[in-house]
Design a protein around this motif. Structure first.
Motif, PDB file in Angstrom:
ATOM      1  N   SER A  90       1.325  -1.186   0.033  1.00  0.00           N
ATOM      2  CA  SER A  90       0.073  -0.307  -0.208  1.00  0.00           C
ATOM      3  C   SER A  90       0.584   1.235  -0.377  1.00  0.00           C
ATOM      4  CB  SER A  90      -0.933   0.200   1.399  1.00  0.00           C
ATOM      5  OG  SER A  90      -0.412   0.184   2.748  1.00  0.00           O
ATOM      6  N   LYS A  91       1.982   1.050   0.615  1.00  0.00           N
ATOM      7  CA  LYS A  91       2.918   2.111   0.405  1.00  0.00           C
ATOM      8  C   LYS A  91       3.276   2.667  -1.012  1.00  0.00           C
ATOM      9  CE  LYS A  91       6.278   4.273   3.166  1.00  0.00           C
ATOM     10  NZ  LYS A  91       6.544   4.531   4.254  1.00  0.00           N
ATOM     11  N   THR A  92       3.753   4.192  -0.998  1.00  0.00           N
ATOM     12  CA  THR A  92       4.285   3.896  -2.354  1.00  0.00           C
ATOM     13  C   THR A  92       5.639   4.315  -2.178  1.00  0.00           C
ATOM     14  OG1 THR A  92       1.957   6.036  -2.788  1.00  0.00           O
ATOM     15  CG2 THR A  92       4.138   6.615  -3.654  1.00  0.00           C
ATOM     16  N   LEU A  93       5.997   4.098  -2.667  1.00  0.00           N
ATOM     17  CA  LEU A  93       7.143   3.392  -3.228  1.00  0.00           C
ATOM     18  C   LEU A  93       8.084   4.423  -4.118  1.00  0.00           C
ATOM     19  CD1 LEU A  93       8.137  -0.432  -2.600  1.00  0.00           C
ATOM     20  CD2 LEU A  93       8.020   1.709  -0.712  1.00  0.00           C
ATOM     21  N   SER A  94       9.233   5.388  -4.000  1.00  0.00           N
ATOM     22  CA  SER A  94      10.103   5.773  -5.387  1.00  0.00           C
ATOM     23  C   SER A  94      10.703   4.999  -5.548  1.00  0.00           C
ATOM     24  CB  SER A  94      10.823   7.431  -4.968  1.00  0.00           C
ATOM     25  OG  SER A  94      11.796   6.351  -3.578  1.00  0.00           O
ATOM     26  N   PRO A  95      11.032   5.848  -6.847  1.00  0.00           N
ATOM     27  CA  PRO A  95      12.088   4.771  -8.284  1.00  0.00           C
ATOM     28  C   PRO A  95      13.313   3.635  -7.293  1.00  0.00           C
ATOM     29  CG  PRO A  95      11.182   5.950  -8.867  1.00  0.00           C
ATOM     30  CD  PRO A  95      11.109   6.475  -8.224  1.00  0.00           C
ATOM     31  N   GLU A  96      13.757   5.388  -6.413  1.00  0.00           N
ATOM     32  CA  GLU A  96      15.205   4.945  -5.585  1.00  0.00           C
ATOM     33  C   GLU A  96      14.431   3.596  -4.933  1.00  0.00           C
ATOM     34  OE1 GLU A  96      13.578   8.272  -6.161  1.00  0.00           O
ATOM     35  OE2 GLU A  96      15.290   8.347  -7.700  1.00  0.00           O
ATOM     36  N   THR A  97      13.690   4.050  -3.539  1.00  0.00           N
ATOM     37  CA  THR A  97      13.201   2.966  -3.267  1.00  0.00           C
ATOM     38  C   THR A  97      13.349   1.992  -3.937  1.00  0.00           C
ATOM     39  OG1 THR A  97      12.644   4.129  -1.582  1.00  0.00           O
ATOM     40  CG2 THR A  97      12.206   2.369  -1.028  1.00  0.00           C
ATOM     41  N   LYS A  98      12.104   1.029  -4.681  1.00  0.00           N
ATOM     42  CA  LYS A  98      12.619   0.188  -5.364  1.00  0.00           C
ATOM     43  C   LYS A  98      13.446  -0.293  -5.713  1.00  0.00           C
ATOM     44  CE  LYS A  98       7.648   1.050  -7.157  1.00  0.00           C
ATOM     45  NZ  LYS A  98       7.139   0.914  -8.417  1.00  0.00           N
ATOM     46  N   ALA A  99      14.676   0.004  -6.504  1.00  0.00           N
ATOM     47  CA  ALA A  99      16.006   0.092  -6.549  1.00  0.00           C
ATOM     48  C   ALA A  99      16.635  -0.191  -5.533  1.00  0.00           C
ATOM     49  CB  ALA A  99      16.402   1.066  -7.418  1.00  0.00           C
TER      50      ALA A  99
END
Lengths: 142, 142, 142
Positions: free
Chosen positions: A9-18
């Protein structure tokens, strides 16, 4: 394989996903000895209202399903769970109490990648050498 | 755990989702004796053109996958299937003939929630007491 | 059952989806002898940035999970994998090296369709006759 399916449910930035992808990959390789080029991480969304816990809307939950080749010891799989749970919490700020993680074992004999039946855990090195041509552009160095 | 994954072509209102979540949670707790605070229900969409049956677009289908801890009798799991199928049909108006449901068993020893390895079915009470502090804000009363 | 879950970064036209659904259905029926009316194919998206391989964003990957009733020989399941991988590649233009496929076996005794517990592989004909009324509008001729 493996495939780490993370829905949140958390919106993850591309940086966090990476950062999660990098850390989960590192954890998997270190825990299991598997070659890095085959580690998949997939992210999906749990939009508000799509996840319920105990009959009520859950606003801040994450479900992680790790499909790994069968054959690792229970000790290895439990250590993997602990490392993944801690890493997700550290990188996203979500408390571990909001996470559900599962390791699902899959028989390597019925997994196909790059057109090839996968080897069982421990048989990767010979398999990589034998199939160097077919694997082609994949990075086959662990 | 459990996680009831429901993907459907049917547009469900928030009220219908809430009713399904409530009813599936009740059915799970009554059928298995598991504690309510761990029952997850997740809804997903099957947009038109994303689901085929027998090679043709299926416009009105629902697929439900229930991941539950391993160890319940076949009788319990089949009773669960019947109750879920009937409840979904009653609450959504979709005929049971449009539904596919499956129960998938997962080894509790490789499930982690709230940073803790889950207990096997029947071992929940002692586990809840032993882990009261870690479970913290979770509602631990079944 | 079966359910062929195909998630892909590739944008597929309705025509390509229809061709894949038709071909996967044909392959399943020919490989296993299962009746066509129960073959589900589901398509999902892997938006850019949602899939990582070896720690880096994967821009052109496909993950296919085939949930089939348990009980077919390993030879049958491996032949199925090879046919599916080749068909996907041929119909989408994606090289097989970009695909991950898995066959997951599910116990027919805990699958319900059209309100009925499913038969095990090989027991379909008697089951179809016995449940003709309940199956109703479904096309029950394989």
């Amino acid at each position: 394989m493996p495939i780490y399916q993370c829905v949140t449910s958390k919106t993850l930035s591309p940086e966090t996903k990476a950062a999660i992808a990098s850390e989960f990959t590192r954890i998997h390789v270190e825990s299991t000895g598997a070659p890095e080029p085959f580690v998949n991480i997939v992210f999906g969304d749990l939009p508000l209202g799509s996840h319920y816990l105990a009959g009520a809307v859950r606003e801040n939950g994450t479900l992680i399903n790790a499909i790994v080749r069968a054959g690792r010891t229970l000790e290895t799989r439990q250590a993997l769970l602990k490392s993944l749970s801690a890493a997700w919490s550290r990188l996203t700020g979500q408390p571990e109490r909001n996470l559900v993680l599962r390791i699902e074992e899959a028989d390597a004999a019925t997994i196909m990648e790059a057109g090839l039946i996968m080897p069982r855990p421990g048989e990767e090195a010979a398999w990589l050498v034998a199939n160097r041509a077919a694997l082609g552009e994949m990075k086959t160095a662990a």
